[in-house]
Design an enzyme around this catalytic site. Structure first.
Site, mmCIF file in Angstrom:
data_model
loop_
_atom_site.group_PDB
_atom_site.id
_atom_site.type_symbol
_atom_site.label_atom_id
_atom_site.label_comp_id
_atom_site.label_asym_id
_atom_site.label_seq_id
_atom_site.Cartn_x
_atom_site.Cartn_y
_atom_site.Cartn_z
ATOM 1 N N MET A 1 -13.546 1.089 -7.062
ATOM 2 C CA MET A 1 -12.811 2.344 -7.573
ATOM 3 C C MET A 1 -11.250 2.120 -7.872
ATOM 4 S SD MET A 1 -14.716 4.858 -7.946
ATOM 5 C CE MET A 1 -13.823 6.474 -7.885
ATOM 6 N N PRO A 2 -10.632 2.709 -8.278
ATOM 7 C CA PRO A 2 -9.149 2.605 -8.662
ATOM 8 C C PRO A 2 -8.096 2.582 -7.623
ATOM 9 C CG PRO A 2 -9.944 4.832 -9.142
ATOM 10 C CD PRO A 2 -11.045 4.335 -8.510
ATOM 11 N N THR A 3 -7.068 1.984 -7.929
ATOM 12 C CA THR A 3 -5.893 2.167 -7.342
ATOM 13 C C THR A 3 -4.864 2.750 -8.168
ATOM 14 O OG1 THR A 3 -6.354 0.205 -5.769
ATOM 15 C CG2 THR A 3 -4.132 1.029 -5.916
ATOM 16 N N ASP B 1 -7.517 4.536 -3.970
ATOM 17 C CA ASP B 1 -6.348 4.473 -3.210
ATOM 18 C C ASP B 1 -5.106 5.000 -4.270
ATOM 19 O OD1 ASP B 1 -6.920 2.748 -1.064
ATOM 20 O OD2 ASP B 1 -7.261 1.266 -2.427
#
Length: 63
Positions: A1-3, A40
């Site tokens: 998933m993204p930060t 995050d």
């Protein structure tokens, strides 16, 4: 998933930041799938004297 890296001028409250990261997380899960625990968000507060737009520091008076 993204930060996500969020840079913004200092001055927001902890409550505002909590709402912001909650919404970024919610929308990320809604659109990208996955789980909230994998998103995050890193917030960097920048002093107005360290940010400029149009050749002028934000710590200087604006007209």
């Amino acid at each position: 998933m993204p930060t996500y890296h969020v840079e913004m001028m200092e001055g927001r409250t902890v409550e505002q930041k909590k709402k912001l990261v909650a919404e970024i997380t919610r929308v990320s899960v809604e659109i990208l799938g996955g789980v909230a625990d994998s998103v995050d968000v890193i917030i960097t507060d920048i002093k107005r004297e360290n940010w400029a737009t149009g050749g002028k520091l934000w710590s200087e008076p604006r007209s």
